[in-house]
Design a protein around this motif. Structure first.
Motif, short mmCIF file in Angstrom:
data_model
loop_
_atom_site.label_atom_id
_atom_site.label_comp_id
_atom_site.label_asym_id
_atom_site.label_seq_id
_atom_site.Cartn_x
_atom_site.Cartn_y
_atom_site.Cartn_z
N UNK A 302 -6.65 -7.22 -7.76
CA UNK A 302 -7.15 -8.36 -6.99
C UNK A 302 -6.86 -8.25 -5.50
N UNK A 303 -5.84 -7.48 -5.13
CA UNK A 303 -5.48 -7.32 -3.72
C UNK A 303 -5.74 -5.89 -3.29
N UNK A 304 -6.38 -5.75 -2.15
CA UNK A 304 -6.68 -4.41 -1.62
C UNK A 304 -5.45 -3.78 -0.99
N UNK A 305 -4.61 -4.61 -0.33
CA UNK A 305 -3.46 -4.12 0.42
C UNK A 305 -2.15 -4.41 -0.32
N UNK A 306 -1.33 -3.38 -0.41
CA UNK A 306 0.01 -3.50 -0.97
C UNK A 306 0.97 -2.82 0.01
N UNK A 307 2.24 -3.15 -0.06
CA UNK A 307 3.19 -2.53 0.87
C UNK A 307 4.54 -2.34 0.21
N UNK A 308 5.24 -1.33 0.72
CA UNK A 308 6.59 -1.02 0.26
C UNK A 308 7.46 -0.80 1.49
N UNK A 309 8.56 -1.56 1.61
CA UNK A 309 9.47 -1.43 2.74
C UNK A 309 10.51 -0.34 2.46
N UNK A 310 10.79 0.48 3.47
CA UNK A 310 11.74 1.58 3.34
C UNK A 310 12.73 1.53 4.51
N UNK A 311 13.88 0.87 4.34
CA UNK A 311 14.89 0.89 5.40
C UNK A 311 15.38 2.31 5.67
#
Length: 318
Positions: A302-311
Motif C-alpha cells: 500500500x505504501x510506495x516509500x519505506x525507510x530504514x534508519x542506520x545510526x
C-alpha cells in the motif's frame, strides 16, 4: 542508456537533455534502494568517519546516494579548500552521489566566522565545482537533467517508478533576509524552484509514474504552515506542494535535513487540517547524531516509500 552497474543500469531511467526514457517493465515485488544523508561532516570525527560510512552504504546494496546539504558546521569557514575536500570525498563514493546545496555552504557564508564571503559568490563556486556537468558525482556517474545553466543545482533523474528532483532551498527561511520584503536573491531563485516543482509533477503525470520525490536542505516548517503561520520563505513552496499533491494520483516524498532530527511522518495537511495520506517527509540524521537512512521503493504494498534508519557508527548487537 548509460549504465552505472548491472543492477542500477537495469532499473534506473534518467532524464537526459529534455526527455525521459520509457518506464521499464518492472517485476511486481522489485525494490530500489537509495541512501539519504545530510548535515555532515560537521566535525573532525565526522570527517574521519564519513568515508567509512560511504563504504558501508555502498556495501548495503544502495544504488544511489543523496546528500541534502550542509557539508560543514555553521561556524566553519566556506573556503575553496573545504569545498575541494568535500568534492574529493563525494567523488570517492562507489555509487552515484547527488549533492543538494545547504545554507552552511553558501547563504550563511557572510558570517565572519565563515570568512565573510559574499553568499552568491560562494554559490557560484559551488555551481562550478559540483554541478558543472550533466551527471552526478561518484566513481560511477548517473546522468542528470539540469534545470538550466543558471540553476544547475536543480537536477532531475528517475529511479524505477519515481521521479526525483533536487531543489536549492536553504535553511534560515530560504535566504528571504531580515526585512519584511524578500531579498533580491530569493525573489530571483524562488520562481525557478516553483517552476521546477511544477514541471516535475507534470512529467510524472505524463509518464504515469507512481511517485515523485524532492530533495532539499531546509525544513520548511510544516507544523507552522498547518497552524496558519507559515514561514515567509517557504509559504509558496508549501502551498504549491499541497496543491500538486492533492492533484497527484501517486505518492509524494520530501527529503530534507536542517533540523537534525531523523524522522519519517506525514506533516503536510490540507486546508481543513487533515493530513495528506499520499505525502511523506523523511528527515536525515544530522550532527551530532551521525547516520544514514535507506529509502526503499516498492510496488508490492500500500505504501510506495519505506525507510530504514542506520545510526553511525553501527550499534553493536547484544
Amino acid at each position: 542508456m548509460f549504465t552505472v552497474n548491472l543492477r542500477f543500469g537495469r532499473f534506473l531511467r534518467s532524464t537526459v537533455i529534455g526527455a525521459l526514457l520509457a518506464l521499464p517493465v518492472l517485476a511486481p515485488a522489485e525494490t530500489w534502494r537509495v541512501a539519504l544523508i545530510g548535515d555532515t561532516p560537521y566535525s573532525a570525527f565526522e570527517r574521519a568517519e564519513l568515508p567509512k560510512m560511504l563504504e558501508a552504504i555502498a556495501d548495503s546494496g544502495s544504488e544511489l546516494m543523496i546528500h541534502v546539504g550542509d557539508i560543514k558546521h555553521g561556524k566553519d569557514r566556506c573556503d575553496d579548500t573545504l569545498f575541494a575536500d568535500r568534492r574529493a570525498l563525494f567523488d570517492a563514493s562507489r555509487i552515484p552521489f547527488v549533492f543538494v546545496p545547504g545554507d552552511n555552504e553558501w547563504s550563511d557564508c557572510e558570517r565572519l566566522s565563515n570568512g565573510g564571503y559574499a553568499p552568491l559568490e560562494r554559490l557560484g563556486a559551488l555551481r562550478r565545482l559540483f554541478w558543472a556537468q550533466p551527471e552526478s558525482l561518484g566513481r560511477q556517474r548517473l546522468p542528470l537533467q539540469r534545470q538550466s545553466a543558471a540553476y544547475p543545482e536543480h537536477a532531475r533523474f528517475r529511479v524505477g517508478p519515481v521521479l526525483f528532483a533536487t531543489l536549492n532551498i536553504p535553511g534560515g527561511n530560504n535566504n528571504w533576509g531580515l526585512l519584511e520584503t524578500p531579498s533580491r536573491e530569493f525573489s530571483e531563485r524562488n520562481p525557478q524552484v516553483l517552476a521546477w516543482v511544477r514541471a516535475t509533477f507534470q512529467v510524472a503525470r505524463q509518464e504515469k509514474l507512481a511517485g515523485v520525490a524532492f530533495a532539499m536542505q531546509a525544513n520548511p516548517g510544516f507544523k507552522h504552515f498547518a497552524q496558519g503561520f507559515p514561514h515567509s520563505g517557504y509559504r509558496e513552496l508549501l502551498e504549491l506542494l499541497r496543491m500538486e499533491t492533492q492533484n497527484f494520483s501517486g505518492q509524494v516524498l520530501v527529503i530534507h535535513g536542517d533540523t537534525h532530527q531523523s524522522r519519517v511522518d506525514h506533516p503536510l495537511r490540507d486546508a481543513a487540517g487533515k493530513p495528506l495520506a499520499n505525502f511523506t517527509r523523511i528527515e536525515t540524521h544530522g550532527y551530532p547524531f551521525m547516520g544514514w537512512t535507506q529509502l526503499l521503493i516498492r510496488l508490492d504494498g500500500p505504501s510506495l516509500f519505506h525507510s530504514e534508519a542506520h545510526p553511525w557508527p553501527p550499534r553493536e548487537r547484544p
